[in-house]
Motif scaffolding. Structure first.
Motif, PDB file in Angstrom:
ATOM      1  N   CYS A 133       2.607   1.790  -5.223  1.00  0.00           N
ATOM      2  CA  CYS A 133       1.754   0.637  -5.503  1.00  0.00           C
ATOM      3  C   CYS A 133       0.277   1.007  -5.465  1.00  0.00           C
ATOM      4  O   CYS A 133      -0.555   0.315  -6.071  1.00  0.00           O
ATOM      5  N   SER A 134      -0.058   2.076  -4.777  1.00  0.00           N
ATOM      6  CA  SER A 134      -1.447   2.507  -4.701  1.00  0.00           C
ATOM      7  C   SER A 134      -1.856   3.328  -5.921  1.00  0.00           C
ATOM      8  O   SER A 134      -3.037   3.617  -6.113  1.00  0.00           O
ATOM      9  N   ARG A 192       2.874   4.475  -1.630  1.00  0.00           N
ATOM     10  CA  ARG A 192       2.397   5.504  -2.555  1.00  0.00           C
ATOM     11  C   ARG A 192       2.452   5.025  -4.007  1.00  0.00           C
ATOM     12  O   ARG A 192       1.512   5.223  -4.775  1.00  0.00           O
ATOM     13  N   GLU A 212       0.814  -1.214   0.000  1.00  0.00           N
ATOM     14  CA  GLU A 212       0.000   0.000   0.000  1.00  0.00           C
ATOM     15  C   GLU A 212       0.851   1.268   0.000  1.00  0.00           C
ATOM     16  O   GLU A 212       0.397   2.344   0.388  1.00  0.00           O
TER      17      GLU A 212
END
Length: 240
Positions: free
Chosen positions: A62-63, A60, A58
């Motif tokens: 990968c989100s 920055r 989660e």
């Protein structure tokens, strides 16, 4: 395998190369568009993750939608071609460090649609890119790339089924052939990986690592005879 949760875990051979820092700065992904896109996405996620590179992360990066990531520059054909002008717009960013992650990924989709002028324009960037840059070329038609471009790239197969299909590979013929090409060495590496997964014998893993070292020696115009001699010695040890 070191990390079964990694983005690259469906491609164990490539994941191992990532862990051992043996992935090149210019990668050509061969395979169907769907599976090549999956691998290109996994590579981009693995390279830009700001944590440990696990699925479900989660952080920055990968989100964020991969195509909206500031460190992933995605190039697609316009009217069935990728022209030099498109590359000029993208490559003007090549000398700025990544904004979020440790890698700047330049993803060229349907790379066989690059014009000859565009491919020639790429050569200097492929030869001496900044250390943080990785080019990913996705193509179903490898011969659409100029030999000068192909010679600067490392080849990856997108389809694990293709990687695992060793029914037509003859290792004795591989060693008997006079010439040694990059494609033959890649096929040998995939066959060795299949044997390792099948037998879980550490000796096969050592042979796989030797094949990757051999690929880099061959890429640097190393002696084909010496490369085969080294691989043969390790292979004979595995079969004892």
């Amino acid at each position: 395998m070191k990390n079964s949760k990694a983005y690259l875990s469906p491609w164990p051979l490539i994941l191992q190369a990532w862990h051992t820092q043996r992935l090149g700065h210019a990668l050509v992904i061969q395979g169907s568009q769907e599976k090549a896109d999956l691998l290109a996405t996994a590579l981009s996620r693995q390279m830009t993750c700001e944590e440990v590179g696990d699925r479900g992360c989660e952080c920055r990066s990968c989100s964020r939608d991969i195509f909206d990531h500031p460190d992933v520059l995605h190039i697609q054909p316009e009217k069935d071609r990728i022209r030099r002008e498109q590359l000029q717009i993208v490559l003007q960013h090549i000398n700025r460090p990544p904004l979020w992650s440790h890698h700047l990924v330049i993803w060229v989709d349907q790379a066989h649609r690059l014009t000859e002028a565009a491919q020639n324009y790429l050569l200097k960037s492929l030869e001496e890119p900044p250390r943080y840059v990785t080019f990913i070329f996705v193509t179903e038609q490898i011969h659409g790339l100029l030999p000068t471009v192909r010679s600067r790239c490392q080849f990856l197969r997108a389809d694990p089924d293709i990687q695992d299909d060793d029914t037509h590979f003859d290792p004795d013929q591989f060693f008997a052939d006079n010439d040694l090409t990059k494609e033959q060495l890649i096929q040998f590496s995939y066959w060795v990986r299949t044997q390792y997964r099948r037998h879980q014998n550490k000796a096969w893993l050592e042979l796989w690592e030797a094949s990757y070292q051999a690929f880099h020696h061959l890429n640097a115009n190393g002696s084909q005879d010496l490369i085969k001699e080294i691989l043969r010695d390790v292979f004979d040890h595995v079969r004892q």
